[in-house]
Design a protein around this motif. Structure first.
Motif, PDB file in Angstrom:
ATOM      1  N   MET A  43       0.946  -1.188  -0.029  1.00 28.24           N
ATOM      2  CA  MET A  43       0.000   0.080  -0.018  1.00 28.24           C
ATOM      3  C   MET A  43       0.953   1.275  -0.039  1.00 28.24           C
ATOM      4  SD  MET A  43      -2.765  -0.782   2.977  1.00 28.24           S
ATOM      5  CE  MET A  43      -3.932  -2.176   2.743  1.00 28.24           C
ATOM      6  N   GLN A  44       2.123   1.164   0.618  1.00 26.49           N
ATOM      7  CA  GLN A  44       3.016   2.163   0.719  1.00 26.49           C
ATOM      8  C   GLN A  44       3.801   2.630  -0.678  1.00 26.49           C
ATOM      9  OE1 GLN A  44       2.225   4.045   3.398  1.00 26.49           O
ATOM     10  NE2 GLN A  44       0.699   2.319   3.511  1.00 26.49           N
ATOM     11  N   LEU A  45       3.889   1.729  -1.462  1.00 29.59           N
ATOM     12  CA  LEU A  45       4.709   1.729  -2.686  1.00 29.59           C
ATOM     13  C   LEU A  45       4.125   2.621  -3.840  1.00 29.59           C
ATOM     14  CD1 LEU A  45       5.961  -1.974  -3.031  1.00 29.59           C
ATOM     15  CD2 LEU A  45       7.368   0.105  -2.029  1.00 29.59           C
ATOM     16  N   ARG A  46       5.074   3.278  -4.480  1.00 26.51           N
ATOM     17  CA  ARG A  46       4.438   3.897  -5.522  1.00 26.51           C
ATOM     18  C   ARG A  46       4.048   2.838  -6.682  1.00 26.51           C
ATOM     19  NH1 ARG A  46       7.392   9.671  -6.284  1.00 26.51           N
ATOM     20  NH2 ARG A  46       7.614  10.240  -4.256  1.00 26.51           N
ATOM     21  N   SER A  47       4.685   1.873  -6.886  1.00 31.51           N
ATOM     22  CA  SER A  47       4.646   0.983  -7.855  1.00 31.51           C
ATOM     23  C   SER A  47       4.375  -0.395  -7.270  1.00 31.51           C
ATOM     24  CB  SER A  47       5.596   0.941  -8.911  1.00 31.51           C
ATOM     25  OG  SER A  47       5.416  -0.034  -9.975  1.00 31.51           O
ATOM     26  N   PRO A  48       3.443  -0.729  -6.789  1.00 29.09           N
ATOM     27  CA  PRO A  48       3.239  -1.923  -6.058  1.00 29.09           C
ATOM     28  C   PRO A  48       3.585  -3.113  -7.038  1.00 29.09           C
ATOM     29  CG  PRO A  48       1.400  -0.702  -5.635  1.00 29.09           C
ATOM     30  CD  PRO A  48       2.317   0.076  -6.446  1.00 29.09           C
ATOM     31  N   SER A  49       3.265  -2.882  -8.357  1.00 30.29           N
ATOM     32  CA  SER A  49       3.562  -4.212  -9.194  1.00 30.29           C
ATOM     33  C   SER A  49       4.959  -4.371  -9.360  1.00 30.29           C
ATOM     34  CB  SER A  49       2.975  -3.859 -10.698  1.00 30.29           C
ATOM     35  OG  SER A  49       3.411  -2.583 -11.221  1.00 30.29           O
ATOM     36  N   TYR A 106      13.009  -7.796  -0.114  1.00 32.56           N
ATOM     37  CA  TYR A 106      12.321  -7.527  -1.354  1.00 32.56           C
ATOM     38  C   TYR A 106      13.071  -6.523  -2.114  1.00 32.56           C
ATOM     39  CZ  TYR A 106      11.496  -2.675   0.859  1.00 32.56           C
ATOM     40  OH  TYR A 106      11.768  -1.637   1.147  1.00 32.56           O
ATOM     41  N   ASP A 107      12.704  -6.616  -3.582  1.00 35.82           N
ATOM     42  CA  ASP A 107      13.128  -5.733  -4.471  1.00 35.82           C
ATOM     43  C   ASP A 107      11.989  -4.740  -4.967  1.00 35.82           C
ATOM     44  OD1 ASP A 107      15.756  -6.573  -4.484  1.00 35.82           O
ATOM     45  OD2 ASP A 107      15.522  -8.206  -5.975  1.00 35.82           O
ATOM     46  N   ALA A 108      12.290  -3.632  -5.052  1.00 28.75           N
ATOM     47  CA  ALA A 108      11.029  -2.573  -5.534  1.00 28.75           C
ATOM     48  C   ALA A 108      11.819  -1.368  -6.198  1.00 28.75           C
ATOM     49  CB  ALA A 108      10.294  -2.393  -4.305  1.00 28.75           C
ATOM     50  N   PRO A 109      11.032  -0.943  -7.115  1.00 32.63           N
ATOM     51  CA  PRO A 109      11.597   0.298  -7.686  1.00 32.63           C
ATOM     52  C   PRO A 109      11.345   1.578  -6.739  1.00 32.63           C
ATOM     53  CG  PRO A 109       9.574  -0.222  -8.728  1.00 32.63           C
ATOM     54  CD  PRO A 109       9.814  -1.509  -7.908  1.00 32.63           C
ATOM     55  N   ASN A 110      12.306   2.410  -6.905  1.00 32.39           N
ATOM     56  CA  ASN A 110      12.152   3.644  -6.012  1.00 32.39           C
ATOM     57  C   ASN A 110      11.463   4.864  -6.939  1.00 32.39           C
ATOM     58  OD1 ASN A 110      14.174   4.734  -7.692  1.00 32.39           O
ATOM     59  ND2 ASN A 110      15.668   4.859  -6.278  1.00 32.39           N
ATOM     60  N   ALA A 111      11.439   6.029  -6.402  1.00 37.75           N
ATOM     61  CA  ALA A 111      10.808   7.007  -7.027  1.00 37.75           C
ATOM     62  C   ALA A 111      11.167   7.403  -8.548  1.00 37.75           C
ATOM     63  CB  ALA A 111      10.787   8.330  -6.370  1.00 37.75           C
ATOM     64  N   TYR A 112      12.503   6.904  -8.775  1.00 37.26           N
ATOM     65  CA  TYR A 112      13.155   7.006 -10.285  1.00 37.26           C
ATOM     66  C   TYR A 112      12.995   5.879 -11.077  1.00 37.26           C
ATOM     67  CZ  TYR A 112      14.660  11.271  -7.668  1.00 37.26           C
ATOM     68  OH  TYR A 112      14.783  12.396  -7.121  1.00 37.26           O
ATOM     69  N   GLY A 113      12.503   4.838 -10.396  1.00 37.34           N
ATOM     70  CA  GLY A 113      12.280   3.491 -11.020  1.00 37.34           C
ATOM     71  C   GLY A 113      13.608   2.513 -10.867  1.00 37.34           C
ATOM     72  N   THR A 114      14.535   2.996 -10.397  1.00 35.27           N
ATOM     73  CA  THR A 114      15.645   1.981  -9.996  1.00 35.27           C
ATOM     74  C   THR A 114      15.366   1.084  -9.066  1.00 35.27           C
ATOM     75  OG1 THR A 114      16.934   3.967 -10.351  1.00 35.27           O
ATOM     76  CG2 THR A 114      18.143   2.138  -9.302  1.00 35.27           C
ATOM     77  N   PRO A 115      15.563  -0.150  -9.261  1.00 43.22           N
ATOM     78  CA  PRO A 115      15.335  -1.307  -8.243  1.00 43.22           C
ATOM     79  C   PRO A 115      16.284  -1.052  -6.960  1.00 43.22           C
ATOM     80  CG  PRO A 115      15.708  -2.276 -10.294  1.00 43.22           C
ATOM     81  CD  PRO A 115      15.953  -0.815 -10.324  1.00 43.22           C
ATOM     82  N   ILE A 116      15.562  -1.221  -5.886  1.00 37.85           N
ATOM     83  CA  ILE A 116      16.127  -1.266  -4.797  1.00 37.85           C
ATOM     84  C   ILE A 116      15.800  -2.324  -3.730  1.00 37.85           C
ATOM     85  CG2 ILE A 116      16.657   1.181  -4.559  1.00 37.85           C
ATOM     86  CD1 ILE A 116      14.351   1.147  -2.405  1.00 37.85           C
ATOM     87  N   ARG A 117      16.855  -3.043  -2.850  1.00 39.12           N
ATOM     88  CA  ARG A 117      16.491  -3.967  -2.046  1.00 39.12           C
ATOM     89  C   ARG A 117      16.668  -3.417  -0.792  1.00 39.12           C
ATOM     90  NH1 ARG A 117      19.106  -9.726  -3.013  1.00 39.12           N
ATOM     91  NH2 ARG A 117      17.705  -9.189  -4.837  1.00 39.12           N
ATOM     92  N   GLY A 118      15.333  -3.838  -0.060  1.00 36.39           N
ATOM     93  CA  GLY A 118      15.106  -3.523   1.287  1.00 36.39           C
ATOM     94  C   GLY A 118      14.406  -4.881   2.145  1.00 36.39           C
TER      95      GLY A 118
END
Length: 152
Positions: A43-49, A106-118
């Motif tokens: 719910m908190q991600l800009r791009s959950p997909s 997890y891996d998810a894109p940040n605001a710039y679309g770059t995948p980050i791991r958290g």
């Protein structure tokens, strides 16, 4: 005869690949704690997909029944008759309460679309050391409840 074997072999290969794809995509064996944790976090991600789980590690920290009663009802005294009855029922049923913690990498894109791991930390206070009753309303994700996440 050779044609039916080829068709049968192709059908078996199709079934195996479909079953493998279902297990990888749907993850039918996830615990309710992991499912609820990911649901709140997405719910908190800009791009959950773009979210993709890498790993999930579980830990259990048993606590006493008195601690469980205090944590679930901190406004009540330990001498409260209702609290005493509930504690007695838990002891009679042999329930061992615990803090269940799951760390999801997890891996998810940040605001710039770059995948980050958290990593996400999900905590659930269970009355019987089982995650089966965990729902998104009962867990704490990265130190916040669902309501706190929705408030912003």
């Amino acid at each position: 005869m050779k044609k039916s074997i080829a068709v049968g072999g192709g059908l078996v290969a199709l079934i195996i690949s479909a079953a493998t794809a279902f297990i990888v995509v749907a993850r039918p064996f996830d615990s309710p704690l992991v499912k609820a944790c990911e649901e709140i976090f997405k719910m908190q991600l800009r791009s959950p997909s773009g979210y993709s789980r890498v790993d999930a590690i579980d830990s259990i920290q048993p606590i006493t029944i008195r601690e469980w009663v205090y944590l679930t009802r901190p406004d009540r005294l330990t001498e409260d008759p209702l609290t005493e009855r509930q504690a007695k029922r838990m002891e009679e049923a042999g329930q061992v309460p615990a803090w269940l913690t799951t760390y999801v990498e997890y891996d998810a894109p940040n605001a710039y679309g770059t995948p980050i791991r958290g990593t996400i930390e999900c905590k659930y206070l269970s009355k019987d050391s089982s995650p089966r009753d965990a729902s998104r309303y009962d867990i704490v994700v990265n130190g916040k409840t669902l309501l706190e996440w929705l408030k912003g």
